[in-house]
Design a protein around this motif. Sequence first.
Motif, PDB file in Angstrom:
ATOM      1  N   ARG A 139       0.815  -1.215   0.000  1.00  0.00           N
ATOM      2  CA  ARG A 139       0.000   0.000   0.000  1.00  0.00           C
ATOM      3  C   ARG A 139       0.849   1.265   0.000  1.00  0.00           C
ATOM      4  NH1 ARG A 139      -2.838   0.319   4.792  1.00  0.00           N
ATOM      5  NH2 ARG A 139      -4.248   1.849   3.877  1.00  0.00           N
ATOM      6  N   THR A 143       1.562   6.050  -2.341  1.00  0.00           N
ATOM      7  CA  THR A 143       1.023   6.859  -1.249  1.00  0.00           C
ATOM      8  C   THR A 143       1.734   8.207  -1.192  1.00  0.00           C
ATOM      9  OG1 THR A 143       0.326   4.993   0.124  1.00  0.00           O
ATOM     10  CG2 THR A 143       0.874   7.030   1.273  1.00  0.00           C
ATOM     11  N   THR A 218     -16.461   3.953  -2.384  1.00  0.00           N
ATOM     12  CA  THR A 218     -15.114   3.933  -2.942  1.00  0.00           C
ATOM     13  C   THR A 218     -15.064   4.670  -4.276  1.00  0.00           C
ATOM     14  OG1 THR A 218     -14.577   1.842  -1.853  1.00  0.00           O
ATOM     15  CG2 THR A 218     -13.246   2.448  -3.753  1.00  0.00           C
ATOM     16  N   THR A 219     -16.020   4.381  -5.153  1.00  0.00           N
ATOM     17  CA  THR A 219     -16.033   5.056  -6.461  1.00  0.00           C
ATOM     18  C   THR A 219     -16.401   6.529  -6.312  1.00  0.00           C
ATOM     19  OG1 THR A 219     -18.311   4.272  -6.800  1.00  0.00           O
ATOM     20  CG2 THR A 219     -16.531   2.966  -7.760  1.00  0.00           C
ATOM     21  N   THR A 220     -17.304   6.835  -5.388  1.00  0.00           N
ATOM     22  CA  THR A 220     -17.683   8.235  -5.170  1.00  0.00           C
ATOM     23  C   THR A 220     -16.500   9.044  -4.641  1.00  0.00           C
ATOM     24  OG1 THR A 220     -19.966   7.583  -4.707  1.00  0.00           O
ATOM     25  CG2 THR A 220     -19.285   9.764  -3.967  1.00  0.00           C
ATOM     26  N   LEU A 221     -15.766   8.456  -3.691  1.00  0.00           N
ATOM     27  CA  LEU A 221     -14.611   9.145  -3.131  1.00  0.00           C
ATOM     28  C   LEU A 221     -13.539   9.355  -4.193  1.00  0.00           C
ATOM     29  CD1 LEU A 221     -13.167  10.304  -0.671  1.00  0.00           C
ATOM     30  CD2 LEU A 221     -12.369   8.001  -0.132  1.00  0.00           C
ATOM     31  N   ALA A 222     -13.302   8.340  -5.031  1.00  0.00           N
ATOM     32  CA  ALA A 222     -12.315   8.480  -6.099  1.00  0.00           C
ATOM     33  C   ALA A 222     -12.695   9.600  -7.056  1.00  0.00           C
ATOM     34  CB  ALA A 222     -12.158   7.155  -6.844  1.00  0.00           C
ATOM     35  N   ALA A 223     -13.980   9.683  -7.399  1.00  0.00           N
ATOM     36  CA  ALA A 223     -14.436  10.734  -8.308  1.00  0.00           C
ATOM     37  C   ALA A 223     -14.304  12.115  -7.669  1.00  0.00           C
ATOM     38  CB  ALA A 223     -15.886  10.476  -8.722  1.00  0.00           C
ATOM     39  N   ALA A 225     -12.178  12.999  -5.291  1.00  0.00           N
ATOM     40  CA  ALA A 225     -10.761  13.340  -5.192  1.00  0.00           C
ATOM     41  C   ALA A 225     -10.221  13.792  -6.545  1.00  0.00           C
ATOM     42  CB  ALA A 225      -9.975  12.135  -4.675  1.00  0.00           C
ATOM     43  N   HIS A 226     -10.659  13.133  -7.618  1.00  0.00           N
ATOM     44  CA  HIS A 226     -10.221  13.526  -8.958  1.00  0.00           C
ATOM     45  C   HIS A 226     -10.724  14.933  -9.292  1.00  0.00           C
ATOM     46  CE1 HIS A 226      -9.024  13.197 -13.112  1.00  0.00           C
ATOM     47  NE2 HIS A 226     -10.269  13.376 -13.520  1.00  0.00           N
ATOM     48  N   ASP A 229      -8.608  17.532  -7.669  1.00  0.00           N
ATOM     49  CA  ASP A 229      -7.360  17.765  -8.400  1.00  0.00           C
ATOM     50  C   ASP A 229      -7.593  18.650  -9.618  1.00  0.00           C
ATOM     51  OD1 ASP A 229      -5.811  16.355  -6.649  1.00  0.00           O
ATOM     52  OD2 ASP A 229      -5.759  14.514  -7.836  1.00  0.00           O
TER      53      ASP A 229
END
Length: 239
Positions: A139, A143, A218-223, A225-226, A229
């Motif tokens: 992991r 990171t 998980t997918t919502t958080l990834a979106a 965070a993107h 950015d």
Amino acid sequence: MSESRRPGRLGVGVVGAGKVGAVLGSALRSVGHAVVGASGISEDTRERAEALLPGVPLLDVGDVVERAELVLLTVPDDALPDLVAGIARLGGWQPGQLVVHTAGRYGTGVLEPAFRAGAIPLAIHPAMTFTGTSLDLARLEGTTFAVTAPAPVLPIGQALVIELGGEPVVVGEESRAVYHAALEDGRHQLAALVARTAQALEAAGVDRPGRLLHPLLTTTLAAAAHAADLRADDTPPAT
């Protein structure tokens, strides 16, 4: 146990071989550094050291610092200032020794007693939660680590993070408290949100709501965070 080292490799001492220290020590060992000693007195620490740092002697803090070219301080944030000052009072810090802490709250100011003795201060904070098992080693790859250091030695901190498999991000000394508060706020708010949502799902008769929530969040958080950015990339630099 003796360890052969390639040129440029360091003798690493881990002060506080807990979940973070044992994992980072193992990661540094895997790229050729020699872990020359670790400190820790709890049974959990001893078992963790046996699993992740086999053959590394468990020593008193003073002995770890005396043996090491790079001292990795991975104690709880609240314990760090007194630890650094206490080692300084005993004359433990050595000129040219790298002293690295992993506390999110502090920059290198907390290492001032070591710096006055001639040591080189570095702060690297991995933005991840550690389990203290070998799973953490994988992991670490990718990171983000917040790196804080005096300008002349900042490349050393960045190179150390890269060796660990992480991605260094420079955080100024004056911004370290804001950085830490932001991470803590996000972590607590996310945990509270998940708890509230799980309770609502249980009230709706959903068994094991965590299993339902995990892929969605998980997918919502990834979106999210993107998107953060992208917003940062579009923000004009301050003038």
